[in-house]
Write a protein that holds these residues in place. Structure first.
Motif, PDB file in Angstrom:
ATOM      1  N   LYS A  11      -1.726   1.292  -0.804  1.00  0.00           N
ATOM      2  CA  LYS A  11      -2.232  -0.005  -1.230  1.00  0.00           C
ATOM      3  C   LYS A  11      -3.051  -0.696  -0.136  1.00  0.00           C
ATOM      4  CE  LYS A  11       1.094  -1.030  -4.889  1.00  0.00           C
ATOM      5  NZ  LYS A  11       0.075  -1.205  -5.943  1.00  0.00           N
ATOM      6  N   HIS A  14      -6.711  -0.564  -1.115  1.00  0.00           N
ATOM      7  CA  HIS A  14      -7.148  -0.969  -2.449  1.00  0.00           C
ATOM      8  C   HIS A  14      -8.169  -2.096  -2.439  1.00  0.00           C
ATOM      9  CE1 HIS A  14      -3.598   0.944  -4.872  1.00  0.00           C
ATOM     10  NE2 HIS A  14      -4.296   1.822  -4.157  1.00  0.00           N
ATOM     11  N   HIS A 127      -1.076  -5.652  -4.180  1.00  0.00           N
ATOM     12  CA  HIS A 127      -0.440  -5.410  -2.890  1.00  0.00           C
ATOM     13  C   HIS A 127       1.043  -5.773  -2.921  1.00  0.00           C
ATOM     14  CE1 HIS A 127      -0.700  -4.916   1.538  1.00  0.00           C
ATOM     15  NE2 HIS A 127       0.257  -5.825   1.562  1.00  0.00           N
TER      16      HIS A 127
END
Length: 464
Positions: A11, A14, A127
């Motif tokens: 993540k 991302h 997140h």
């Protein structure tokens, strides 16, 4: 814990993967599928908000996270986290909406919905998925499993006890601290247990309820022996060990004595039933006899019958035998729900009330669950583009039978006595049970433990 790193590794990259112009992402936590337990108890979000999300990101956190990310093989959004630090004081700019904690809902209803409040931080809801989902699925699953146990036991109490509602919270004692993976798990799972039952020896549980829900004391314990303190006297002095327990703790409301170190039937019939009976009767406290070993079903039933023979019984208002008010039985050695129902069934068949015995559970309730027990998931279902328009987002189902979470931003309303999920745009003037509980570092709703407990115990699903 560095709040930036309280997520999955992948993540961290991302922030580079969304299309240009994205301003916001909306995501929500729900459960999927069906099982013998179609309803779940929502619990635990407030503990996460106070313990973790309230922690502001610092410059040191950013430095550490950047170093870890680069060494770990991931990119790092230093600009984004520095923006959160300088513009928001380190508090993550998100709005979190949630159902009232303790509410019992059917599978598939959104429990928590998260949206970023700063367009520069559109990646934040994703997140937070790892930490937020973990914070909700575990205590909710433990509470839901215990609600199932409570509902299974209630018919036995209703049939054979004068006051089943008052007795129910004391029928199960939780001893799972040593079987938990960590102090935090013991606290989270133990607090979930206290929603449905009030006896516990897990101190972390009462501390979590106290710290995060303002409960002065959510659970209760009694002085109790263990095999170590009993066998320390030696077999030849077992009667003295028991007498010492009576002398030390007989003035407490109740005290528990493990009585199977050598021979449970001799201990009940000869020691408690004859030698020490007058001593027990001479104290105001309730003696709880604990048979730990032997057949987990036959032994506790026999102990109840032996105590009945020696101490006597009375008939309650429903015609069932209740042991003398000086003695009760606790069976706590690895009993399953099936074992408990068999014990209660046998006692009922012998004319004994369910109030004569209570049960202990340990790691089986705190450990034998997983995210898949109720198929908890957190999915992003709506995205706001550069023009401020919200559009649905979802993958395509693999098969025609696969059911994906409902799309768009969601609201939860009451409809014909049930909670149901609708699009936020369809809400109109109706009450949305997904109400704001957190925004930009501020707790908006602080539930008390008693409020949560009352909802979890309510018989009507909408209110519990």
């Amino acid at each position: 814990m560095n709040p930036i790193l309280n997520t999955d590794s992948y993540k961290l990259g991302h922030f580079l993967q969304y299309p240009p112009g994205v301003q916001a992402v909306s995501t929500y936590v729900t459960t999927r599928g069906s099982s013998v337990m179609p309803e779940i108890v929502f619990f635990g979000l407030q503990m996460f908000l106070k313990a973790y999300l309230a922690q502001a990101v610092t410059a040191a956190d950013i430095e550490e996270a950047e170093e870890v990310a680069h060494l770990h093989g991931q990119p790092f959004d230093r600009q984004g986290w520095t923006h959160i630090l300088t513009k928001h004081g380190g508090h993550m700019p998100v709005r979190i909406e949630a159902l009232p904690e303790g509410m019992v809902v059917r599978r598939g209803i959104p429990l928590v919905q998260v949206t970023n409040t700063d367009p520069a931080c559109f990646w934040l809801p994703g997140h937070l998925e790892t930490a937020l989902l973990r914070a909700v699925w575990y205590p909710s699953t433990v509470a839901s499993s215990l609600r199932h146990i409570r509902r299974t036991l209630m018919p036995f109490l209703e049939k054979s006890c004068d006051d089943p509602e008052t007795l129910m919270p004391t029928r199960l004692s939780e001893y799972g601290a040593r079987g938990a993976t960590s102090l935090e798990q013991a606290g989270l799972g133990g607090a979930a247990n206290l929603l449905l039952f009030e006896n516990t020896d897990t101190l972390a549980a009462v501390l979590h309820a106290r710290r995060y829900y303002g409960a002065k004391m959510a659970g209760f314990s009694v002085p109790a022996s263990e095999h170590t303190t009993m066998t320390a006297w030696g077999q030849e002095r077992e009667a003295q060990a028991f007498a010492h327990m009576v002398d030390q703790f007989g003035d407490y409301p109740a005290y528990s004595v493990v009585s199977d170190s050598y021979d449970i039937h001799n201990a009940v019939s000869e020691l408690w039933g004859k030698l020490l009976q007058a001593r027990v009767r001479g104290k105001p406290g309730l003696l709880i006899v604990r048979p730990d070993s032997g057949d987990p079903i036959d032994t506790p039933v026999q102990v109840v019958a032996q105590l009945a023979y020696h101490f006597g019984t009375r008939l309650n208002g429903k015609g069932f035998k209740v042991l003398d008010d000086k003695v009760r039985v606790l069976q706590a050695d690895g009993v399953s729900l099936r074992d408990i129902t068999m014990i209660l069934g046998r006692l009922e068949g012998m004319g004994f009330s369910a109030e004569n015995i209570s049960f202990g559970v340990g790691a089986s309730q705190l450990q034998k669950v997983s995210r898949d027990t109720f198929s908890f998931t957190m999915k992003s279902t709506a995205i706001q583009d550069g023009d401020g328009r919200w559009r649905d987002m979802s993958r395509r189902p693999v098969t025609m039978h696969e059911k994906l979470p409902d799309l768009g931003r969601r609201a939860v309303i009451e409809e014909e006595g049930e909670l149901t999920s609708i699009r936020l745009e369809e809400l109109g003037g109706r009450v949305n049970h997904l109400s704001p509980v957190w925004e930009n570092g501020t707790l908006l709703k602080d539930w008390t433990f008693e409020e949560v407990r009352q909802r979890a115990r309510a018989r009507h699903r909408l209110y519990g």
